[in-house]
Design a protein around this motif. Structure first.
Motif, short mmCIF file in Angstrom:
data_model
loop_
_atom_site.label_atom_id
_atom_site.label_comp_id
_atom_site.label_asym_id
_atom_site.label_seq_id
_atom_site.Cartn_x
_atom_site.Cartn_y
_atom_site.Cartn_z
N GLY A 144 0.82 -1.20 0.00
CA GLY A 144 0.00 0.00 0.00
C GLY A 144 0.86 1.25 0.00
N LEU A 145 0.52 2.22 -0.85
CA LEU A 145 1.28 3.47 -0.94
C LEU A 145 0.53 4.60 -0.25
CD1 LEU A 145 2.83 3.79 -4.54
CD2 LEU A 145 4.04 3.61 -2.35
N LEU A 146 1.28 5.39 0.53
CA LEU A 146 0.71 6.55 1.21
C LEU A 146 1.80 7.61 1.28
CD1 LEU A 146 -1.75 7.71 2.67
CD2 LEU A 146 -0.89 6.72 4.77
N VAL A 147 2.06 8.24 0.14
CA VAL A 147 3.18 9.19 0.04
C VAL A 147 2.65 10.61 -0.16
CG1 VAL A 147 4.93 7.54 -0.66
CG2 VAL A 147 3.46 8.54 -2.41
N LEU A 148 1.76 11.02 0.74
CA LEU A 148 1.28 12.39 0.71
C LEU A 148 2.47 13.34 0.87
CD1 LEU A 148 -1.94 12.13 2.93
CD2 LEU A 148 -1.61 11.54 0.52
N GLN A 149 2.41 14.46 0.19
CA GLN A 149 3.53 15.37 0.16
C GLN A 149 3.60 16.23 1.43
OE1 GLN A 149 5.82 15.25 -2.79
NE2 GLN A 149 4.67 13.36 -2.37
N PRO A 150 4.81 16.67 1.79
CA PRO A 150 4.94 17.48 3.01
C PRO A 150 4.13 18.77 2.89
CG PRO A 150 7.09 16.74 2.23
CD PRO A 150 6.10 16.43 1.14
N SER A 151 3.15 18.91 3.71
CA SER A 151 2.33 20.12 3.74
C SER A 151 1.71 20.21 5.11
CB SER A 151 1.25 20.09 2.66
OG SER A 151 0.20 19.23 3.02
N THR A 152 1.33 21.40 5.47
CA THR A 152 0.70 21.58 6.77
C THR A 152 -0.62 20.82 6.87
OG1 THR A 152 -0.23 23.63 5.89
CG2 THR A 152 1.76 23.83 7.21
N ALA A 153 -1.22 20.53 5.73
CA ALA A 153 -2.50 19.83 5.73
C ALA A 153 -2.35 18.36 6.09
CB ALA A 153 -3.18 19.95 4.37
N TYR A 154 -1.18 17.77 5.86
CA TYR A 154 -1.03 16.33 5.99
C TYR A 154 -0.11 15.88 7.12
CZ TYR A 154 -3.22 16.13 1.38
OH TYR A 154 -4.09 16.25 0.32
N ARG A 155 0.84 16.71 7.55
CA ARG A 155 1.82 16.23 8.52
C ARG A 155 1.19 15.72 9.81
NH1 ARG A 155 4.84 20.87 6.79
NH2 ARG A 155 6.66 20.26 5.55
N ASP A 156 0.13 16.36 10.24
CA ASP A 156 -0.51 15.96 11.50
C ASP A 156 -1.84 15.27 11.29
OD1 ASP A 156 1.55 17.03 13.13
OD2 ASP A 156 0.74 19.04 12.85
N SER A 157 -2.09 14.82 10.06
CA SER A 157 -3.34 14.10 9.79
C SER A 157 -3.18 12.62 10.12
CB SER A 157 -3.73 14.26 8.32
OG SER A 157 -2.81 13.56 7.49
N MET A 158 -4.30 11.94 10.27
CA MET A 158 -4.30 10.50 10.51
C MET A 158 -5.16 9.85 9.43
SD MET A 158 -2.97 8.51 12.96
CE MET A 158 -3.09 9.18 14.62
N PRO A 159 -4.59 9.61 8.24
CA PRO A 159 -5.41 9.15 7.11
C PRO A 159 -5.99 7.76 7.32
CG PRO A 159 -3.07 9.09 6.56
CD PRO A 159 -3.17 9.76 7.89
N THR A 160 -7.27 7.64 6.97
CA THR A 160 -7.96 6.37 7.11
C THR A 160 -7.27 5.27 6.33
OG1 THR A 160 -10.08 7.51 7.38
CG2 THR A 160 -10.17 5.21 6.72
N LYS A 161 -6.73 5.61 5.15
CA LYS A 161 -6.17 4.55 4.30
C LYS A 161 -4.98 3.85 4.95
CE LYS A 161 -5.61 7.19 0.73
NZ LYS A 161 -6.00 8.50 1.30
N LEU A 162 -4.25 4.54 5.84
CA LEU A 162 -3.15 3.87 6.54
C LEU A 162 -3.67 2.66 7.29
CD1 LEU A 162 -0.30 3.62 7.73
CD2 LEU A 162 -0.97 5.29 9.47
N PHE A 163 -4.75 2.84 8.02
CA PHE A 163 -5.29 1.75 8.83
C PHE A 163 -6.03 0.72 7.97
CE2 PHE A 163 -5.08 5.59 11.43
CZ PHE A 163 -4.13 5.17 12.35
N GLU A 164 -6.58 1.16 6.84
CA GLU A 164 -7.23 0.19 5.96
C GLU A 164 -6.20 -0.68 5.26
OE1 GLU A 164 -10.06 2.39 3.62
OE2 GLU A 164 -11.51 2.33 5.27
N TYR A 165 -5.04 -0.13 4.91
CA TYR A 165 -3.95 -0.97 4.40
C TYR A 165 -3.56 -2.00 5.46
CZ TYR A 165 -3.08 2.58 0.71
OH TYR A 165 -3.17 3.44 -0.35
N MET A 166 -3.42 -1.53 6.69
CA MET A 166 -3.04 -2.44 7.77
C MET A 166 -4.10 -3.51 7.98
SD MET A 166 -1.57 0.57 10.27
CE MET A 166 -1.56 -0.43 11.75
N ALA A 167 -5.38 -3.11 7.94
CA ALA A 167 -6.46 -4.09 8.13
C ALA A 167 -6.43 -5.16 7.06
CB ALA A 167 -7.81 -3.37 8.11
N ALA A 168 -5.99 -4.79 5.85
CA ALA A 168 -5.93 -5.74 4.74
C ALA A 168 -4.68 -6.61 4.79
CB ALA A 168 -5.98 -4.99 3.42
N GLY A 169 -3.80 -6.37 5.76
CA GLY A 169 -2.62 -7.20 5.90
C GLY A 169 -1.54 -6.92 4.89
N ILE A 170 -1.44 -5.67 4.41
CA ILE A 170 -0.38 -5.32 3.46
C ILE A 170 0.56 -4.30 4.09
CG2 ILE A 170 -1.74 -5.85 1.42
CD1 ILE A 170 -2.22 -2.88 1.00
#
Length: 373
Positions: free
Chosen positions: A267-293
């Motif tokens: 699973g790829l999650l390479v959001l670019q460095p920005s104030t909008a993303y550095r402190d976010s907790m993206p759902t897809k991170l945990f969904e990748y983990m839930a899928a075992g990848i």
């Protein structure tokens, strides 16, 4: 639904009604717990789904139209529903808070992102005006923190924005869907790198495509699941050598996105460095983990605290396709290591980082608002 069930109205003029946080988690949880739940959100038609009544919000063609006409329309719909509790999901709706409270209703504001920091990364705003707008957004946060009955946030970092007023953190952890996630043994999965969600410049679309060209993994594909924003971005990406590795899926349902994730290997999650993303907790991170990848993720401090602690993936400089390509090769060429990372992530979701731990916080808040706890 009992006739005397507390009436709850969730409102968004931005999010589609199928939004994972708004509908799939919060609204459905409340409906299952006996609340009379209505969702005003972006939808093609009115409908009932999983105990939730969905009412379409006005769809404006311009940002200004959404922020003015869309908000006014949503307010009229919400006011007429005479809810016991209103749950607002967009910054544009903040100024409705005191008006909704005038009718004796409770109002919750749900801060999905750190609004002042997010504004600093908005390319459509002139650079000279961003700091002024961010300052105004800080004022909005202070206002809603005092004007609402309570604030819900997606991360502790966002919660700190509303201090000293208390806020309830409800993380974007995934639902446990054993019938969707992890059914295919890792060794039997496709040689696919997956990304799910909206695709744009700040979400690393170009870096993902370029990384596939640099990695040159025979037989592998980059599966992109979600809309391109803007749609013309595909024209630019199609000129890059890495596009020949791309399998573009477009927009699919949340459940189909989960299924497509569960048949991939990375699973790829390479959001670019920005104030909008550095402190976010993206759902897809945990969904990748839930899928075992295993996940290849941007090396942001908050994400590092999860990925490194759990050993569920690799961290990279998201601005450098070569670094992403190196991580891709490491995992593709060592499937046993990749599988072990994926399994560690999956176990963390199964036992800790899942919606069942978060819905208790949401329901406890609603009990308190009703005076039941």
């Amino acid at each position: 639904m009992q006739d005397n069930a507390p009436r709850v109205v969730h409102v968004s003029t931005v999010h589609p009604w199928t939004d994972n946080r708004v509908f799939r988690r919060e609204c459905r949880t409340l409906a299952r717990s006996g609340y009379d739940v209505t969702l005003i959100a972006v939808a093609d038609e009115a409908q009932h789904c999983d105990g939730v009544r969905v009412i379409p919000a006005a769809q404006a063609r311009t940002r200004l139209g959404r922020m003015v006409g869309g908000v006014i329309h949503a307010f009229g719909l919400a006011w007429n529903l005479k809810a016991d509790i209103y749950h607002l999901h967009d910054p544009e709706l903040i100024l409705l808070t005191p008006f909704l409270r005038l009718r004796g209703s409770k109002v919750v504001y749900d801060a999905h992102e750190d609004l002042p920091e997010q504004v600093l990364g908005k390319d459509y705003l002139p650079a000279v005006s961003r700091r002024a707008v961010a300052l105004a957004c800080r004022g909005l946060c202070r206002f809603v923190g005092r004007a609402s009955n309570h604030v819900v946030t997606a991360t502790p970092t966002i919660a700190a924005r509303f201090a000293p007023r208390p806020a309830t953190v409800v993380h974007n952890y995934p639902e446990l869907l054993p019938h969707v996630d992890g059914l295919v043994p890792y060794e039997a999965r496709e040689d696919v790198v997956v990304y799910t969600g909206a695709l744009g410049v700040l979400r690393g679309a170009a870096q993902m495509v370029d990384a596939m060209a640099a990695a040159r993994l025979d037989g592998w594909r980059l599966r992109l699941v979600g809309p391109f924003r803007p749609a013309t971005l595909t024209d630019e990406l199609a000129t890059r050598p890495g596009w020949s590795w791309v399998h573009r899926m477009g927009t699919v349902s949340p459940l189909e996105a989960r299924r497509l994730t569960s048949t991939a290997k990375i699973g790829l999650l390479v959001l670019q460095p920005s104030t909008a993303y550095r402190d976010s907790m993206p759902t897809k991170l945990f969904e990748y983990m839930a899928a075992g990848i295993p996940v290849i993720a941007s090396d942001f401090p908050l994400w590092r605290s999860i990925v490194e602690e759990l050993g569920c993936g690799l961290l990279v400089d998201p601005t450098k396709p070569e670094a992403i390509a190196t991580a891709l090769r490491e995992l593709a060429e060592d499937p046993a290591r990749a599988q072990a990372m994926g399994e560690r992530g999956r176990q963390a979701v199964l036992h800790r980082l899942n919606w069942s731990t978060e819905e208790r916080a949401l329901l406890h808040l609603y009990d308190r608002l009703r005076g039941a706890a």
